[in-house]
Structures are given as C-alpha cells and as structure tokens.
Write a protein that holds these residues in place. Structure first.
Motif, PDB file in Angstrom:
ATOM      1  N   GLU A 107       0.805  -1.223   0.000  1.00 21.68           N
ATOM      2  CA  GLU A 107       0.000   0.000   0.000  1.00 21.68           C
ATOM      3  C   GLU A 107       0.833   1.265   0.000  1.00 21.68           C
ATOM      4  N   SER A 108       2.106   1.149   0.378  1.00 25.14           N
ATOM      5  CA  SER A 108       2.925   2.344   0.545  1.00 25.14           C
ATOM      6  C   SER A 108       4.030   2.383  -0.489  1.00 25.14           C
ATOM      7  N   GLY A 109       4.263   3.571  -1.032  1.00 27.64           N
ATOM      8  CA  GLY A 109       5.396   3.747  -1.933  1.00 27.64           C
ATOM      9  C   GLY A 109       6.706   3.909  -1.180  1.00 27.64           C
ATOM     10  N   GLN A 110       6.642   3.993   0.145  1.00 32.56           N
ATOM     11  CA  GLN A 110       7.852   4.281   0.926  1.00 32.56           C
ATOM     12  C   GLN A 110       8.430   3.060   1.632  1.00 32.56           C
ATOM     13  N   ALA A 111       7.627   2.002   1.750  1.00 30.86           N
ATOM     14  CA  ALA A 111       8.055   0.829   2.517  1.00 30.86           C
ATOM     15  C   ALA A 111       8.416  -0.330   1.599  1.00 30.86           C
ATOM     16  N   ARG A 112       9.539  -0.961   1.875  1.00 32.66           N
ATOM     17  CA  ARG A 112       9.940  -2.159   1.142  1.00 32.66           C
ATOM     18  C   ARG A 112      10.232  -3.259   2.144  1.00 32.66           C
ATOM     19  N   LEU A 113       9.601  -4.395   1.945  1.00 39.50           N
ATOM     20  CA  LEU A 113       9.764  -5.514   2.871  1.00 39.50           C
ATOM     21  C   LEU A 113      10.884  -6.425   2.396  1.00 39.50           C
ATOM     22  N   GLY A 114      11.834  -6.681   3.291  1.00 41.08           N
ATOM     23  CA  GLY A 114      12.907  -7.625   3.005  1.00 41.08           C
ATOM     24  C   GLY A 114      12.964  -8.674   4.094  1.00 41.08           C
ATOM     25  N   SER A 115      14.001  -9.493   4.036  1.00 45.02           N
ATOM     26  CA  SER A 115      14.164 -10.551   5.027  1.00 45.02           C
ATOM     27  C   SER A 115      15.623 -10.619   5.451  1.00 45.02           C
ATOM     28  N   LEU A 116      15.847 -10.724   6.766  1.00 45.62           N
ATOM     29  CA  LEU A 116      17.216 -10.954   7.222  1.00 45.62           C
ATOM     30  C   LEU A 116      17.640 -12.366   6.885  1.00 45.62           C
ATOM     31  N   GLY A 122      13.207 -21.896  11.184  1.00 49.18           N
ATOM     32  CA  GLY A 122      12.740 -21.713   9.817  1.00 49.18           C
ATOM     33  C   GLY A 122      11.788 -20.551   9.589  1.00 49.18           C
ATOM     34  N   ARG A 123      11.603 -19.708  10.598  1.00 48.65           N
ATOM     35  CA  ARG A 123      10.714 -18.552  10.407  1.00 48.65           C
ATOM     36  C   ARG A 123      11.454 -17.433   9.683  1.00 48.65           C
ATOM     37  N   ASP A 124      10.717 -16.694   8.901  1.00 48.10           N
ATOM     38  CA  ASP A 124      11.253 -15.514   8.240  1.00 48.10           C
ATOM     39  C   ASP A 124      11.506 -14.432   9.299  1.00 48.10           C
ATOM     40  N   ILE A 125      12.655 -13.754   9.193  1.00 47.61           N
ATOM     41  CA  ILE A 125      12.920 -12.606  10.075  1.00 47.61           C
ATOM     42  C   ILE A 125      12.796 -11.354   9.216  1.00 47.61           C
ATOM     43  N   PRO A 126      11.648 -10.680   9.278  1.00 48.70           N
ATOM     44  CA  PRO A 126      11.405  -9.583   8.343  1.00 48.70           C
ATOM     45  C   PRO A 126      12.181  -8.323   8.714  1.00 48.70           C
ATOM     46  N   VAL A 127      12.487  -7.555   7.673  1.00 49.30           N
ATOM     47  CA  VAL A 127      13.090  -6.228   7.861  1.00 49.30           C
ATOM     48  C   VAL A 127      12.363  -5.286   6.907  1.00 49.30           C
ATOM     49  N   LEU A 128      12.049  -4.099   7.393  1.00 47.03           N
ATOM     50  CA  LEU A 128      11.333  -3.130   6.569  1.00 47.03           C
ATOM     51  C   LEU A 128      12.231  -1.928   6.327  1.00 47.03           C
ATOM     52  N   TYR A 129      12.452  -1.606   5.054  1.00 48.11           N
ATOM     53  CA  TYR A 129      13.246  -0.433   4.686  1.00 48.11           C
ATOM     54  C   TYR A 129      12.291   0.695   4.334  1.00 48.11           C
ATOM     55  N   LEU A 130      12.453   1.833   4.986  1.00 51.09           N
ATOM     56  CA  LEU A 130      11.530   2.954   4.774  1.00 51.09           C
ATOM     57  C   LEU A 130      12.296   4.186   4.328  1.00 51.09           C
ATOM     58  N   ILE A 155      13.499  -1.069  10.061  1.00 55.81           N
ATOM     59  CA  ILE A 155      12.809  -1.667  11.211  1.00 55.81           C
ATOM     60  C   ILE A 155      12.942  -3.188  11.172  1.00 55.81           C
ATOM     61  N   VAL A 156      13.476  -3.738  12.250  1.00 57.16           N
ATOM     62  CA  VAL A 156      13.452  -5.188  12.469  1.00 57.16           C
ATOM     63  C   VAL A 156      12.509  -5.406  13.652  1.00 57.16           C
ATOM     64  N   PRO A 157      11.235  -5.684  13.356  1.00 57.18           N
ATOM     65  CA  PRO A 157      10.258  -5.687  14.453  1.00 57.18           C
ATOM     66  C   PRO A 157      10.444  -6.846  15.425  1.00 57.18           C
ATOM     67  N   ARG A 158      11.005  -7.944  14.930  1.00 60.40           N
ATOM     68  CA  ARG A 158      11.043  -9.144  15.775  1.00 60.40           C
ATOM     69  C   ARG A 158      12.342  -9.882  15.489  1.00 60.40           C
ATOM     70  N   ALA A 159      13.403  -9.476  16.186  1.00 59.37           N
ATOM     71  CA  ALA A 159      14.720 -10.052  15.916  1.00 59.37           C
ATOM     72  C   ALA A 159      14.790 -11.518  16.326  1.00 59.37           C
ATOM     73  N   ASN A 160      14.002 -11.903  17.315  1.00 60.68           N
ATOM     74  CA  ASN A 160      13.991 -13.289  17.807  1.00 60.68           C
ATOM     75  C   ASN A 160      12.609 -13.891  17.545  1.00 60.68           C
ATOM     76  N   GLN A 217      24.644  -8.992   9.279  1.00 57.42           N
ATOM     77  CA  GLN A 217      24.875  -8.970   7.827  1.00 57.42           C
ATOM     78  C   GLN A 217      24.109  -7.827   7.181  1.00 57.42           C
ATOM     79  N   ALA A 218      22.869  -7.651   7.607  1.00 58.05           N
ATOM     80  CA  ALA A 218      22.069  -6.554   7.058  1.00 58.05           C
ATOM     81  C   ALA A 218      22.616  -5.204   7.505  1.00 58.05           C
ATOM     82  N   MET A 219      23.116  -5.131   8.723  1.00 59.23           N
ATOM     83  CA  MET A 219      23.692  -3.875   9.217  1.00 59.23           C
ATOM     84  C   MET A 219      24.987  -3.537   8.498  1.00 59.23           C
TER      85      MET A 219
END
Ligand SMILES: [Zn+2]
Length: 543
Positions: free
Chosen positions: A77-86, A92-100, A159-164, A198-200
């Motif tokens: 919905e947003s032109g400013q947010a891009r969802l990535g993954s650490l 086996g869960r995805d660790i999401p990262v949001l670039y704004l 934003i890394v909302p849930r590192a663990n 790695q992302a940092m």
C-alpha cells in the motif's frame, strides 16, 4: 585453573538460560498486579496504534503469520516501505526487515547514496518482551502511510520488528539454542544475530534504538518488597571505549528528546537498572558495560545507541496499550530529533568517528565502576503508591580503569584468522593481510587462565584470562591478518583482540590455543610502518 574448552563460547551464552534466577523470572510470568496498581497504568487515550494487536477490542499477542501479512500489506500500500528478510531463524521462520525511505528503496547501496541518517529500530531480541515488537509494527505503519511519513525525506528508517522470531513464537526470552541474543553481538555465535549484522553491514546504522521490556515483579519483590514503577527505563551505550562524540550526541540530543516525549504523556522514566540474583546483594546496577551487549556493540561500531525498556515482563498483556504506546512515542521522538537536523547529525557522527580513528588515548581493558546512593522508584505491590527505596547503584557511567595499556597501531592475528575476520567484518571493522613476510617487533601476551564468570549477570562477564605483556620480535608470514586501530570501530577491535578484555576472542576460543601454550597467537604492533599490507580490504570482501 585449566583452560576452558572452545565450547565455552557457547556455554557462556547458555548459562543464563539455565541459571536458577531465570526460573524465578519464569515463575514471575504469572505475576498478577492488583487492580490498584493497574489503575496507575491506564491506556494513553490520545494514541491510535495501527498494528495487528489493536485491531480487536482486546489486544492479543501478534502471531508470526499476522505480522508477516501486516508488513506485506504495508509494502503493497505504501510507496515508501519495502519488505525484506534478514533470513530464516533456527526454526525456519522468516525474520522480516522493513526499509523505509521517501524513494521506496530497498537496495542498501542505493539507500546509502541518499546520504540521509540511517536509523535502525529493533524489537524483540527477547521473545517474551512483546510491546517493543508491536510498537515497531505501529511505527512501520505510521512511517509507511501515516503521520510520520514526511520524516522519510530527511532520514531513512530500517525496522526489524522481531529479531527473535522463534522466541516470540514460544513467548521465551532466548533463542532456540537457549542463548541470549542480546549478549551475542561481539561473539556473533548465533545465526539470528549474524543475520542482523549482515544486514547492518550492508547498511550501517547511524542511530540504533533497541526495544525491550523489564520485569515488574521478579527480584524487585524478592529483594525490596516492591514493584518496578517506572513506565520506561532508558540507557545509552555504556562502555569505556564508546566514542565520546557519540555519547555526547546520545546524552545531549536524544535523551532530552526522549524525556520531553515522556513528560508530555505523563509517563515516568528512569535510567535502565537491573539487580543481581543474590538476595544478599542489595545493590542495583546501571545496565552493563560488556562490549557484546547489543546497546554497547552498536555504540562501539560507530552508532548512537539506546536501550528502551518498558515495564512488561511477567505481566502478560496488562497495560499493553500503554506499553506499546510508550515504545512508539520514544521511537517517534528519536526519529523526529534525527530528522530535525539530519545534516548536522551526519556531520557530528562523521566527526565522532574520525576522532575515534585518530584516537591516541590508552585502552581501558578492564575497569571497576563507582557506586553511589540513589532512590529507586519502586511502588507498593498492593496499592501502587510510590515507594522510593534507597539502594546503592553500581554506576556504569562512572568508570574506574583497572587494566590500562597503550593503544597499539594494530593487531596481528596468526591463528583463527577466518573466524576473526568474519566476525569483525560483520561489526564494520576494516582489516588487511600482510602481503610480504617480515620480521616485526611486537608486544606478546603471556596468558594465564583465571576461569569464567560465575553469575548470571552476563552484563559484565568476568575476564577469563590474565596477561603479561613482553616485547619480542616475531616472523610474520604473508597472509597474516592485520587489524588496524586507526578506524571508527577501534573499540570493537580492542574488545575482541585484547585477550583479557571480557568476552575476548582468545577468552571464548574464537582464537584457539592449545592446552600447553601460554603465548597468545595475537600480537600488538606499536609501529606498523614496516608492514607491507595487501590492498584487499577483508571487510569489503566479506560483504
Ligand atoms: Zn530484553
């Protein structure tokens, strides 16, 4: 005492999970605050939080799937947010990262060329501290399409909302391995922590806010017969090697902005404190100085770094809206003050890092901390009435150097080079290889093992070795790793490579030593002018 096995590095991290005090912490998970206490922590009426937990009348913990759907929708919905993954967690869960960013970029190189301050917000390194993670989701929404969106023309937010993610799924503090993610940022032994770094490394932070929650009852009840009363506890990086310029920005720019946000909402705040498991020890410690604590590692690698903790562990979802709102408001204040003068901030950061690279001060390898009397803002467990309690504070801002030595030009690492280079590279350290064999005057370490820490308070692990330093000349083969100190992340270098620094790479076995050896395979170089170094920057190569 004999030398600890290399596995010590894993055990060091596992010990906290097994220690009796954590069983006490787990028991306090059932702590029920009285209605009178709860009345002191009502929702913040003015706050409208757009996050999964608050889409129904009764808030609930946000499951992994709901978090992923929410973030994916924001990115759509947003032109400013891009969802990535650490990457993927141990389970086996995805660790999401949001670039704004205003441009909606996701490529770290492209984001860096924007030249704006890069602010990292991290939630839920500890899985049982949900309010910080939930606030990250609400912030993501506000930045992607809400009230905070205009800030993105002046700053970039990651934003890394849930590192663990595994810990969050199990409502558990630790990673699946049992290790404490928040203590692993120098050692980097845990997959989830490595993924974050790695992302940092690809997009180095200028400012990091790390969002946690603290125990309300727990030892505070056991020792002092009161509950922690502050809505939020706050602490900047506290380690003797944190660049002064960064501490000045933290204390002079960010702290006042945070305090102002707190005051506006009538919230209460205090410096972050903790207390030892031993009941007889009635002292209270300001957050620790260990270089491997996230808050400190981020500072040592060159970012302004803050810990934000709300009163949350052990009380389930009580006062949840207030807790999440508090995280939201403080992170918002951090973003707004960053965006107020982004060029000035970048300039001051550049100066602070250059000062560190040019630093000539002695290294403080180990230290003691001053103590003073304070009134701890506890509350009565029944009525919630203020119960200021006099305690002795061990003050991690009041450093008394114990082991001090001259700052070298750099370190030669003759063993365990791959592991050292890989870890240091993740923490923004630049390294070179010796290109031409040379006979080099050095300072060598004679190592004596003194054992490892005994207490849960991994916030300040004991030194595991003592050293004696002697001058000698060694043959340095081509390919030897040279780690210079003339760089912004010099504090990381010294913390990892001075063997008697707490959590050092010799101490934990990243630089291995045989049982009959006494000389560490790492050397101090006071004058590096005779070294011919390759052009290869191992840090860049590891990217
Ligand atoms: Zn925590």
């Amino acid at each position: 005492m004999g030398r600890p096995p290399a596995l010590l590095l894993v055990l060091l991290l596992l010990v906290p999970a097994l220690w009796p005090s954590d069983r006490a912490a787990a028991q306090s998970a059932q702590y029920r605050q009285t209605a009178a206490v709860l009345a002191h922590y009502p929702p913040i009426a003015a706050m409208q939080l757009d996050s999964p937990a608050f889409r129904s009348p009764e808030p609930s913990l946000t499951r992994q799937e709901a978090m992923m759907e929410f973030l994916a929708a924001l990115a759509r919905e947003s032109g400013q947010a891009r969802l990535g993954s650490l990457g993927r967690s141990t389970e086996g869960r995805d660790i999401p990262v949001l670039y704004l960013s205003a441009e909606g970029l996701s490529d770290p190189v492209a984001i860096r060329t924007l030249g704006r301050p890069v602010i990292w917000l991290i939630g839920q390194q500890h899985g049982n501290e949900p309010a910080g993670g939930e606030a990250m989701l609400a912030l993501a929404s506000a930045l992607a399409k809400g009230e905070l969106a205009p800030l993105l023309s002046r700053i970039t937010v990651v934003i890394v909302p849930r590192a663990n993610v595994d810990g969050a799924a199990a409502d558990r503090r630790t990673l699946t391995s049992g290790a404490d993610a928040n203590r692993d940022h120098l050692l980097l032994s845990q997959p989830e922590v490595r993924l974050l770094h790695q992302a940092m490394r690809a997009l180095p932070p200028d400012v990091v806010f790390d969002h946690h929650e603290f125990s309300v009852g727990w030892r505070w009840v056991e020792k002092f017969n009161g509950l922690q009363g502050s809505d939020v506890m706050i602490l900047e990086a506290t380690n003797p090697s944190i660049p002064k310029g960064l501490s000045d920005i933290a204390r002079g720019v960010y702290r006042p902005a945070l305090e102002s946000a707190i005051a506006k909402q009538g919230l209460s705040s205090f410096d972050y404190v903790t207390t030892d498991a031993r009941k007889s020890d009635r002292r209270v410690s300001l957050g620790g100085t260990a270089p491997g604590i996230a808050r400190n590692t981020f500072g040592l690698r060159g970012a302004v770094s803050y810990l934000i903790e709300t009163r949350g562990i052990g009380i389930g979802l009580q006062s949840y809206q207030r807790r999440v709102s508090t995280h939201f408001l403080l992170a918002k204040a951090a973003l707004e003050v960053s965006a107020a003068d982004p060029d000035g901030l970048r300039h001051r950061l550049t100066e602070a890092r250059a000062d560190t690279a040019a630093g000539r001060d002695d290294l403080i390898v180990s230290h003691e901390e001053g103590e003073r009397e304070i009134d701890l803002p506890l509350i009565d467990a029944e009525s919630g009435a203020p119960m200021p309690t006099p305690v002795r504070l061990v003050d991690s801002r009041d450093i008394r150097p114990v082991d001090v030595r001259a700052r070298p030009a750099g370190y030669l690492v003759l063993r365990g080079m791959a592991g050292v280079a890989e870890r240091l590279g993740l923490n923004e350290v630049t390294m070179r290889e010796v290109a031409v064999p040379v006979t080099q005057p050095v300072e060598a370490y004679e190592v004596a093992w003194t054992g490892s820490r005994k207490r849960r308070e991994a916030i300040n692990p004991d030194q595991s070795v003592r050293v004696q330093i002697s001058r000698k000349t060694i043959a340095v083969p081509a390919g030897t790793l040279f780690v210079p100190m003339a760089q912004p992340a010099a504090g990381i270098v010294a913390a990892a490579l001075e063997p008697d620094s707490p959590g050092s790479y010799v101490g934990v076995g990243v630089i291995p030593m045989a049982t009959d050896e006494t000389e560490a395979p790492v050397y101090r170089v006071m004058d590096a002018s005779a070294l011919t170094l390759s052009d290869r920057d191992l840090h860049r190569e590891n990217r």
